[in-house]
Design a protein around this motif. Sequence first.
Motif, short mmCIF file in Angstrom:
data_model
loop_
_atom_site.label_atom_id
_atom_site.label_comp_id
_atom_site.label_asym_id
_atom_site.label_seq_id
_atom_site.Cartn_x
_atom_site.Cartn_y
_atom_site.Cartn_z
N LEU A 1 18.21 -3.31 9.90
CA LEU A 1 18.66 -2.10 9.85
C LEU A 1 19.69 -2.13 8.97
O LEU A 1 20.69 -2.87 8.84
CB LEU A 1 19.19 -1.79 11.18
N GLY A 2 19.79 -1.00 8.05
CA GLY A 2 20.38 -0.73 6.84
C GLY A 2 19.91 -1.32 5.59
O GLY A 2 20.34 -1.07 4.45
N SER A 3 18.73 -1.79 5.61
CA SER A 3 17.92 -2.40 4.46
C SER A 3 16.52 -1.41 4.25
O SER A 3 15.60 -1.36 4.78
CB SER A 3 17.42 -3.81 4.70
N PRO A 4 16.86 -0.79 3.06
CA PRO A 4 15.63 0.21 2.80
C PRO A 4 14.36 -0.85 2.62
O PRO A 4 13.36 -0.22 2.89
CB PRO A 4 16.15 0.70 1.43
N LEU A 5 14.36 -1.71 1.90
CA LEU A 5 13.43 -2.58 1.56
C LEU A 5 12.64 -3.13 2.89
O LEU A 5 11.52 -3.17 3.00
CB LEU A 5 13.81 -3.78 0.58
N GLY A 6 13.79 -3.62 3.80
CA GLY A 6 13.33 -4.12 5.17
C GLY A 6 12.45 -2.72 6.08
O GLY A 6 11.78 -3.41 6.72
N ALA A 7 13.08 -1.69 5.85
CA ALA A 7 12.28 -0.51 6.37
C ALA A 7 10.98 -0.46 6.03
O ALA A 7 10.00 -0.26 6.80
CB ALA A 7 13.06 0.83 6.23
N ILE A 8 10.46 -0.45 4.90
CA ILE A 8 9.23 -0.37 4.12
C ILE A 8 8.45 -1.55 4.87
O ILE A 8 7.32 -1.36 5.26
CB ILE A 8 9.46 -0.33 2.77
N THR A 9 8.91 -2.73 4.54
CA THR A 9 8.28 -3.95 5.00
C THR A 9 8.01 -4.02 6.54
O THR A 9 7.01 -3.96 6.93
CB THR A 9 9.17 -5.23 4.78
N GLY A 10 8.98 -3.46 7.21
CA GLY A 10 8.81 -3.29 8.62
C GLY A 10 8.12 -2.26 9.18
O GLY A 10 6.94 -2.59 10.13
N GLY A 11 7.70 -1.31 8.52
CA GLY A 11 6.70 -0.07 8.62
C GLY A 11 5.38 -0.87 8.69
O GLY A 11 4.53 -0.55 9.49
N PHE A 12 5.10 -1.60 7.60
CA PHE A 12 3.70 -2.08 7.70
C PHE A 12 3.51 -3.17 8.44
O PHE A 12 2.46 -3.40 8.89
CB PHE A 12 3.49 -2.59 6.19
N VAL A 13 4.49 -4.01 8.79
CA VAL A 13 4.30 -5.07 9.53
C VAL A 13 3.78 -4.37 11.04
O VAL A 13 3.05 -5.03 11.76
CB VAL A 13 5.53 -5.82 9.87
N VAL A 14 4.73 -3.64 11.42
CA VAL A 14 4.40 -2.72 12.80
C VAL A 14 3.01 -2.34 12.78
O VAL A 14 2.12 -2.44 13.85
CB VAL A 14 5.62 -1.75 13.12
N ALA A 15 2.60 -1.52 11.81
CA ALA A 15 1.53 -0.73 11.45
C ALA A 15 0.29 -1.70 11.71
O ALA A 15 -0.69 -1.47 12.50
CB ALA A 15 1.36 0.15 10.15
N PHE A 16 0.16 -2.72 11.03
CA PHE A 16 -0.93 -3.59 10.76
C PHE A 16 -1.01 -4.35 12.20
O PHE A 16 -1.94 -4.56 12.68
CB PHE A 16 -0.72 -4.69 9.69
N SER A 17 0.11 -4.77 12.53
CA SER A 17 0.21 -5.34 14.07
C SER A 17 -0.43 -4.46 15.05
O SER A 17 -1.43 -5.09 15.90
CB SER A 17 1.52 -5.75 14.49
#
Length: 342
Positions: free
Chosen positions: A267-283
């Motif tokens: 939370l608070g990291s724009p790069l983390g938000a993008i990475t997390g979006g793809f991690v959750v989606a692919f999972s």
Amino acid sequence: MTDAVNADLVNAVVLLANFVLIPATVYGCQLALGALGVTLVYGVLRFSNFGHGETMAFGAMVTILVTWLLQSWQVGIAPLPTALLALPAGIAASAGLCLLTDRWVYRFYRRRKAAPVILLVASVGVMFVVNGLIRFVIGPDDQVFTDGARFVVSVRQFKAATGLAEGLAIKTTQTITVAVTAILVVWLFWFLGRTRTGKSMRAYSDNEDLALLSGINPERVVAVTWIIVGALAAVAGTLYGLDKSFKPFVYLSLLLPIFAAAIVGGLGSPLGAITGGFVVAFSEVLLTYPYKKFLSYLGPEGWRPDGLVQLLSTDYKFAVSFGILVVVLLIKPTGIFGGRST
């Protein structure tokens, strides 16, 4: 024999690309844009905005209404969807909604240095009010507003060109989603890293007191943050509606994977938000896809596994997000990129 094995392998890859890789990439883009809005609010304003899903729905709703108006006037940009012409109106409306809710609700608590949990509860109230407004205006049912060319590449075209048993379809909306997401992400990182306003937002996020001593106007930072958040929400909501369909309650359900994406990345990291979006989606997609046909291509000729070979039913799609969220909070609460934990 070798040619048959190679053909089966290619068919398996095409099948996986058609039903897993492409949909997960598109869904990841949508979650990434949603998570960026959540993480910007958390990073700059320091609270979890539970009304973000409804902000997405509101921006998409306005885009749909303007799309229908343009369609009634026979104004379009075929083969692209007319919604792209209407999207600026949705962005303006969503940004305006964010600014109004900040002025009428969040500013009151912010000036009194209220605890983040108070602002969180206030955002829940905003969520229910906006959800009721959306259902009153456009109704609770599915709304399809896609027009223009449906496919960039259709299954029939792909099969005719390759001679394979499996086909690959790439929808126009999928291509638009990936392209728009890439443009917005590049622009956002340029804005935060290169512009004076973006640097002010980062400074305010890192240390509010020091930023004030440096002459940064906090109200301007807050207003710019809400405008960006509203724009990202409107784009994410519209792209999701174009790719699937628009239904107000769906955006409320999307809060879980969006927050899961933001927390996974940090939370608070724009790069983390993008990475997390793809991690959750692919999972979600990988764990709920039935692999029966895919495995039949990889096994001996004529062999098919029993059952669907599906790890989880699609009914448990959001349970995957919840499971990822719980695991991350237990193991590394600050996320992959070390965002704020408080």
